[in-house]
Design an enzyme around this catalytic site. Structure first.
Site, mmCIF file in Angstrom:
data_model
loop_
_atom_site.group_PDB
_atom_site.id
_atom_site.type_symbol
_atom_site.label_atom_id
_atom_site.label_comp_id
_atom_site.label_asym_id
_atom_site.label_seq_id
_atom_site.Cartn_x
_atom_site.Cartn_y
_atom_site.Cartn_z
ATOM 1 C CE LYS A 23 -4.058 -22.796 -1.490
ATOM 2 N NZ LYS A 23 -3.096 -23.718 -2.080
ATOM 3 C CE LYS B 87 5.851 -24.466 3.531
ATOM 4 N NZ LYS B 87 5.806 -24.978 2.145
ATOM 5 C CE LYS C 99 0.013 -14.889 1.251
ATOM 6 N NZ LYS C 99 1.180 -15.454 0.622
#
Ligand code: TRP
Length: 333
Positions: free
Chosen positions: A200, A115, A197
């Site tokens: 969202k 991140k 994957k």
């Protein structure tokens, strides 16, 4: 006295709209655990703050997540479904646990490293201590089990390490949580790039089926799903697109790969994709209807939130008080 039911804790961050990946990989399975365990499911809105949120949108997203939990079948009478930020004990225990966590441990967290690399402009301290807040979530409720995906395993491990360290110093304060190893939820991949994957936040809207997509959109996305140039519906590493659609179809219908292969023997991709689209749409229609009804019934939802916040706060406060006492913080008079 032995506890009647084991305690299970989990939650999702309140960001974006849930996808069928979140649903088939987690939420749908959580519903099945409600009878066997005493379950706490949080709307993890404090964790969402590690990324800058637009306030009005954020408020909506958190509420929608709460309503989606209920619409998906988590019963707010049987489970405790609550907002993390409504229970101050999370932040309080997090601070204490920060003082029992080493920077060396946090430096090793792969999610932090990922991140931090992706959001170079906002590598804040919250992102760094994210796993400590997560440990506080779990430990406050004395959870025995935590159902988490592979990407959260390292966070559960550091939670166990922190809890063990604290217990070694002060006695049996925390239950050491185990990963929940029951039926694993399917890992659903992007419809446009089945090596990735389903996310969202994918920029390609065709890559993701959102829980609130309408029937036509769902069917269109399934039809456009990237597959290989063969025509045989078969499960295998060489066929990631078809295997992913089979995972989606299988986790809704309960059919095995072998059964799906037999069902679509000689029928081609077009028919299979249509069947997947319709099955997903059929699964989501009642959920979407419950969701719309819930959002209309503001008083009911408000009452659920109030009652569950109180339930959660009560359980959390008990642990927090114990911790404060153990480490020698004086009680407020
Ligand atoms: N970090 C989790 C995720 O992104 C969300 C989460 C926060 C969580 N606190 C938790 C999950 C406690 C399980 C238990 O998916």
């Amino acid at each position: 006295m032995e506890k009647e039911k084991k305690i299970l804790y989990s939650g999702m961050q309140a960001t974006g709209t849930l996808t069928i990946g979140n649903y088939l990989g987690a939420l749908k399975n959580w519903v099945d655990l409600c009878e066997e365990y005493e379950c706490f499911y949080g709307v993890m809105d404090l964790h969402s703050l590690t990324v800058r949120q637009e306030p009005a949108q954020f408020r909506k997203t958190a509420k929608n997540l709460y309503a989606l939990y209920v619409a998906a079948g988590l019963d707010p009478q049987k489970n405790c479904i609550y907002y993390q930020s409504h229970v101050p004990a999370h932040a309080q225990l997090c601070w204490i646990l920060n003082c029992f966590t080493y920077m060396g441990e946090l430096n090793r967290m792969t999610q932090f490293k990922d991140k931090a690399a992706r959001h170079e402009d906002n590598v804040n301290a919250g992102l760094y201590t994210y796993p400590v807040l997560m440990a506080a979530d779990i430990l406050l409720y004395q959870a025995d089990m935590v159902p988490v995906g592979a990407d959260q395993k390292q966070h559960l491990e550091i939670c166990r390490d922190i809890a063990q360290r604290f217990n070694n110093l002060y006695g049996e304060v925390f239950t050491i949580p185990e990963p929940y190893l029951g039926k694993a939820g399917a890992k659903i991949m992007s419809l446009q790039d089945p090596q990735k994957k389903m996310s969202k936040s994918d920029e390609n809207v065709n890559a993701t089926i959102y829980l609130l997509d309408d029937r036509d959109t769902i069917i269109r996305k399934c039809k456009r799903a990237v597959t290989d140039s063969d025509t045989v519906v078969r499960y295998g590493e060489d066929k990631p697109g078809i295997s992913n659609l089979m995972d989606i179809y299988g986790s809704i219908t309960g059919k095995t790969a072998k059964e799906i292969e037999a069902e679509f023997d000689g029928r081609g991709y077009g028919e299979f994709k249509m069947a997947v689209g319709e099955t997903v749409a059929d699964e989501l229609t009642p959920l979407q209807k419950r969701y719309e009804d819930l959002l209309k019934d503001k008083e009911y939802l408000a009452q659920c939130i109030r009652e569950n916040d109180a339930k959660a706060a009560h359980a959390a406060q008990k642990t927090l008080r114990k911790v404060q006492k153990k480490i020698g913080l004086t009680e407020s008079l």
